[in-house]
Scaffold this active site. Structure first.
Site, mmCIF file in Angstrom:
data_model
loop_
_atom_site.group_PDB
_atom_site.id
_atom_site.type_symbol
_atom_site.label_atom_id
_atom_site.label_comp_id
_atom_site.label_asym_id
_atom_site.label_seq_id
_atom_site.Cartn_x
_atom_site.Cartn_y
_atom_site.Cartn_z
ATOM 1 N N TYR A 100 3.067 2.458 13.338
ATOM 2 C CA TYR A 100 3.537 3.483 12.421
ATOM 3 C C TYR A 100 2.925 4.838 12.754
ATOM 4 O O TYR A 100 1.730 4.971 13.017
ATOM 5 C CB TYR A 100 3.285 3.118 10.957
ATOM 6 C CG TYR A 100 1.918 2.590 10.604
ATOM 7 C CD1 TYR A 100 0.995 3.380 9.937
ATOM 8 C CD2 TYR A 100 1.559 1.281 10.932
ATOM 9 C CE1 TYR A 100 -0.258 2.891 9.585
ATOM 10 C CE2 TYR A 100 0.310 0.781 10.594
ATOM 11 C CZ TYR A 100 -0.587 1.591 9.927
ATOM 12 O OH TYR A 100 -1.831 1.101 9.601
ATOM 13 N N HIS A 141 0.840 -1.195 0.000
ATOM 14 C CA HIS A 141 0.000 0.000 0.000
ATOM 15 C C HIS A 141 0.880 1.252 0.000
ATOM 16 O O HIS A 141 1.737 1.399 0.880
ATOM 17 C CB HIS A 141 -0.894 0.043 1.242
ATOM 18 C CG HIS A 141 -1.655 -1.216 1.493
ATOM 19 N ND1 HIS A 141 -1.988 -1.642 2.760
ATOM 20 C CD2 HIS A 141 -2.152 -2.147 0.643
ATOM 21 C CE1 HIS A 141 -2.662 -2.781 2.681
ATOM 22 N NE2 HIS A 141 -2.770 -3.114 1.405
#
Length: 459
Positions: A113, A50
């Site tokens: 993240y 992605h």
């Protein structure tokens, strides 16, 4: 990037993200705004590839993963692959447009993240199939034995991927540009020039998008843009003096720019805002960028309010201009029409300045972005002699083959005598161009531009 783990019999501690240290190592100060965690029960969970429209700083809180990144940005690095193993002692910075994927190597793995934009269901992603033969990621656990989602299995192969718009080159402020007020004189010129300069513009205007509506501005998917150029404004100077016009002028010229400045700060965008010499009272012989505001009327006051808000944005160019001429209604077009009809207009001769053609104004804005000029305020008008509106009118009559003596000079006071609701005008609109010329941009001579412009009207 290696992270130091401080451990004892109780476990361990680490500084996962520390701004000062990361910047010192050469990473960008990317301004994270959201922290996400993906927990994976089993070995072999594989996610990706992605490429989101935001930067990421990825690490592992517990467990271990094999990470793979594929550059899906347009340009010579498209398709480049990087892989490494991540445990709690390793972190990876991932620029926007680079595809992110990982495969868990231990049960109970938490993949974390930081991102510098808020997640949005409207965000546009670029995807690549995990099994793409072109990049041939060396997955430790073969994909036929791994745990994948149906959505990830359906991602396109490389030949069908639409590249993510390239990250800006060194010195560029960004390539994906939102232009507000795209249907106005300057907006139309920007939409014409930006693609030729290598930018990807999106134009918006009323009634579909109103910058004075905070909810609409906040709801926009800002992850799609690097730059916003605000060419939207209320420009009816006299109308701004009416009760209804006053509210409209402040909404468009002050509230709207304030909304954009807030969005630019939150989403780390470069904001370009177009201002006016009407923020000054016209008492100086020439206006510099450092002159404090002293507006005479509501229009100038509302523009000064917008300027103050824009200057609070960390990355901004405030471009002050004057006497704008482009495609649409403007003084030059009006004079040419009067000349063709044989009219004998009275034109003020005590207001002086220089014309600014939208070709120069748009080119100057693009120059600031493309060269990475220092952020701040820049005057940008045409170059050449300082003239009055009367001088311009006479020249238009000459260029259209009509006697310039048909134009009669009057003072501003004489022109508006007996009229109500007239906004005060600065008598001197001349802008000092030294600062923008020092960046390497020299606008065209405004009177030469006038000659070429009138020729297009005659054609």
């Amino acid at each position: 990037m290696d992270l130091t783990l401080h451990g004892d019999n109780r476990g361990w501690f680490k500084e996962n993200w520390q701004r000062e240290k990361m910047v010192a190592l050469g990473l960008p100060d990317f301004g994270p705004v959201q922290n996400n965690i993906s927990f994976n029960d089993e070995v072999g969970v594989t996610r990706g590839i992605h490429a989101e429209p935001w930067d990421k700083f990825v690490s592992v809180a517990t467990g271990r993963v094999f990470g793979a990144w594929v550059d899906l940005r347009e340009g010579p690095s498209f398709g480049t692959v990087y892989t490494c193993e991540i445990d709690p002692s390793v972190a990876v910075y991932v620029p926007k447009g680079v595809g992110n994927a990982y495969q868990t190597l231990e049960p109970g793995t938490a993949y974390t993240y930081l991102v510098n934009a808020h997640w949005s269901p409207q965000a546009r992603y670029t995807f690549l199939n995990l099994a793409d033969e072109t990049v041939s990621v060396p997955w430790p656990i073969p994909l036929e034995q791994a745990i994948l989602s149906d959505k990830d299995r359906a991602h396109p192969r490389m030949e069908d991927v639409t590249p993510f718009p390239a990250a800006p080159a060194e010195g560029l402020a960004g390539r994906r540009v939102l232009v507000t007020g795209a249907n106005g004189q300057l907006g139309r010129e920007l939409m014409a020039q930006l693609p030729a300069a290598g930018y990807h513009p999106t134009g918006v205007d009323l009634p579909e998008f109103d910058i004075s509506e905070a909810a609409a501005v906040d709801a926009l998917d800002w992850g799609q843009y690097d730059v916003v150029v605000n060419a939207a404004a209320w420009t009816d100077v006299d109308g701004a003096e009416t009760p209804r016009g006053r509210r409209s002028a402040w909404r468009a010229n002050a509230t709207g720019p304030a909304n954009l400045a807030r969005a630019a700060a939150v989403h780390d965008l470069t904001l370009v805002h177009v201002s006016s010499e009407y923020t000054f009272d016209g008492s100086a012989e020439i206006h510099t960028e450092d002159e404090p505001p002293s507006p005479l009327g509501v229009y100038g006051q509302s523009k000064a309010g917008g300027d103050a808000a824009v200057q609070a944005a960390p990355h901004h160019y405030l471009v002050r201009t004057s006497w704008v001429v482009g495609e649409g209604r403007n003084f030059v077009r009006t004079m040419a029409s009067l000349a063709r009809r044989g009219a004998e207009p009275r034109v003020v001769a005590d207001q002086t300045g220089r014309l600014t053609f939208t070709t120069d104004l748009a080119a100057g804005i693009i120059h600031l972005l493309a060269t990475g000029a220092p952020y701040g305020t820049y005057n940008l008008s045409g170059q050449g002699p300082v003239v009055s509106w009367y001088d311009v009118a006479r020249r238009v009559y000459e260029l259209t083959g009509h006697a310039p003596d048909l134009v009669t000079p009057v003072t501003t006071e004489e022109y508006y005598a007996g009229q109500e609701g007239v906004a005060p005008r600065p008598l001197v609109s001349t802008l000092d161009l030294g600062r923008i010329e020092a960046t390497g941009f020299t606008p065209g001579n405004s009177m030469e531009r006038l000659e070429a412009y009138v020729a297009t009207l005659e054609a």
